[in-house]
Design a protein around this motif. Structure first.
Motif, PDB file in Angstrom:
ATOM      1  N   ASP A  19       9.735   8.727 -16.122  1.00  0.00           N
ATOM      2  CA  ASP A  19       9.545   7.998 -14.875  1.00  0.00           C
ATOM      3  C   ASP A  19      10.302   6.688 -14.968  1.00  0.00           C
ATOM      4  O   ASP A  19      10.213   5.982 -15.980  1.00  0.00           O
ATOM      5  CB  ASP A  19       8.056   7.722 -14.627  1.00  0.00           C
ATOM      6  CG  ASP A  19       7.231   8.996 -14.507  1.00  0.00           C
ATOM      7  OD1 ASP A  19       7.818  10.062 -14.253  1.00  0.00           O
ATOM      8  OD2 ASP A  19       6.004   8.915 -14.673  1.00  0.00           O
ATOM      9  N   ARG A  20      11.066   6.382 -13.919  1.00  0.00           N
ATOM     10  CA  ARG A  20      11.846   5.143 -13.888  1.00  0.00           C
ATOM     11  C   ARG A  20      11.369   4.291 -12.723  1.00  0.00           C
ATOM     12  O   ARG A  20      11.157   4.801 -11.622  1.00  0.00           O
ATOM     13  CB  ARG A  20      13.330   5.446 -13.736  1.00  0.00           C
ATOM     14  CG  ARG A  20      13.875   6.192 -14.937  1.00  0.00           C
ATOM     15  CD  ARG A  20      15.360   6.380 -14.900  1.00  0.00           C
ATOM     16  NE  ARG A  20      15.771   7.044 -13.655  1.00  0.00           N
ATOM     17  CZ  ARG A  20      17.030   7.175 -13.274  1.00  0.00           C
ATOM     18  NH1 ARG A  20      17.999   6.687 -14.006  1.00  0.00           N
ATOM     19  NH2 ARG A  20      17.327   7.793 -12.176  1.00  0.00           N
ATOM     20  N   ARG A  64      13.809  -2.983 -15.015  1.00  0.00           N
ATOM     21  CA  ARG A  64      13.690  -1.526 -14.992  1.00  0.00           C
ATOM     22  C   ARG A  64      12.704  -1.158 -16.084  1.00  0.00           C
ATOM     23  O   ARG A  64      12.847  -1.590 -17.234  1.00  0.00           O
ATOM     24  CB  ARG A  64      15.036  -0.866 -15.252  1.00  0.00           C
ATOM     25  CG  ARG A  64      14.942   0.673 -15.236  1.00  0.00           C
ATOM     26  CD  ARG A  64      16.295   1.341 -15.411  1.00  0.00           C
ATOM     27  NE  ARG A  64      17.069   1.155 -14.190  1.00  0.00           N
ATOM     28  CZ  ARG A  64      18.273   0.585 -14.139  1.00  0.00           C
ATOM     29  NH1 ARG A  64      18.853   0.129 -15.227  1.00  0.00           N
ATOM     30  NH2 ARG A  64      18.920   0.470 -12.996  1.00  0.00           N
ATOM     31  N   GLU A 105      10.026   0.369  -6.858  1.00  0.00           N
ATOM     32  CA  GLU A 105      10.738   1.606  -6.545  1.00  0.00           C
ATOM     33  C   GLU A 105      10.548   2.547  -7.721  1.00  0.00           C
ATOM     34  O   GLU A 105      10.636   2.125  -8.879  1.00  0.00           O
ATOM     35  CB  GLU A 105      12.222   1.337  -6.355  1.00  0.00           C
ATOM     36  CG  GLU A 105      12.546   0.406  -5.208  1.00  0.00           C
ATOM     37  CD  GLU A 105      14.030   0.074  -5.174  1.00  0.00           C
ATOM     38  OE1 GLU A 105      14.864   0.937  -5.551  1.00  0.00           O
ATOM     39  OE2 GLU A 105      14.344  -1.058  -4.793  1.00  0.00           O
ATOM     40  N   ALA A 106      10.318   3.840  -7.427  1.00  0.00           N
ATOM     41  CA  ALA A 106      10.040   4.787  -8.508  1.00  0.00           C
ATOM     42  C   ALA A 106      10.828   6.075  -8.350  1.00  0.00           C
ATOM     43  O   ALA A 106      11.130   6.501  -7.235  1.00  0.00           O
ATOM     44  CB  ALA A 106       8.543   5.099  -8.538  1.00  0.00           C
ATOM     45  N   GLU A 107      11.133   6.661  -9.504  1.00  0.00           N
ATOM     46  CA  GLU A 107      11.765   7.982  -9.562  1.00  0.00           C
ATOM     47  C   GLU A 107      11.086   8.738 -10.696  1.00  0.00           C
ATOM     48  O   GLU A 107      10.974   8.216 -11.816  1.00  0.00           O
ATOM     49  CB  GLU A 107      13.254   7.841  -9.841  1.00  0.00           C
ATOM     50  CG  GLU A 107      13.991   9.152  -9.923  1.00  0.00           C
ATOM     51  CD  GLU A 107      15.458   8.959 -10.268  1.00  0.00           C
ATOM     52  OE1 GLU A 107      15.960   9.758 -11.087  1.00  0.00           O
ATOM     53  OE2 GLU A 107      16.087   8.016  -9.745  1.00  0.00           O
ATOM     54  N   GLY A 109      10.558  12.482 -12.942  1.00  0.00           N
ATOM     55  CA  GLY A 109      11.195  13.745 -13.284  1.00  0.00           C
ATOM     56  C   GLY A 109      10.640  14.370 -14.540  1.00  0.00           C
ATOM     57  O   GLY A 109      10.107  13.686 -15.405  1.00  0.00           O
TER      58      GLY A 109
END
Length: 114
Positions: A19-20, A64, A105-107, A109
């Protein structure tokens, strides 16, 4: 003449949840506190092989944050997700609302070894 036996190839079943997040500097303390709380919970779940929380300072002052969790296999990942969701429900914690409130903000995977 000697014979060399090769070790059998064993499929790697490990899964990696990565997770970023881009975290505004003003929200870093609150976000970090929550991430480390989750980190402690995840470490105790069956099948968690490795759990890292990494940070990188960005030029604009934001940070980040990357979390990487290695799970033994798909079954342990699914079990962990269910356990975490139950814990969030019991606490009344809504991760998406929390991130929205902080401007994070999140991404997310899930990855396998190539």
């Amino acid at each position: 003449m000697s014979v060399v036996l090769a070790a059998p190839i064993v499929a790697d079943t490990a899964l990696f949840r990565i997770d970023r997040f881009i975290v505004p500097a003003a929200a870093l303390a609150a976000f970090s506190a929550r991430v480390h709380r989750i980190d402690r919970m995840v470490r105790e779940l069956p099948g968690c092989k490795r759990n890292l929380v990494l940070t990188q300072a960005l030029e604009n002052g934001n940070v980040r944050v990357l979390t990487l969790v290695e799970w033994a296999d798909e079954a342990t990942l699914h079990h962990a997700k269910a356990q975490i969701q139950q814990r969030y429900a019991a606490e009344g914690f809504d991760p998406q609302a929390f991130m929205n409130e902080l401007g994070v903000e999140a991404e997310f995977g899930t990855y396998r070894n190539a």
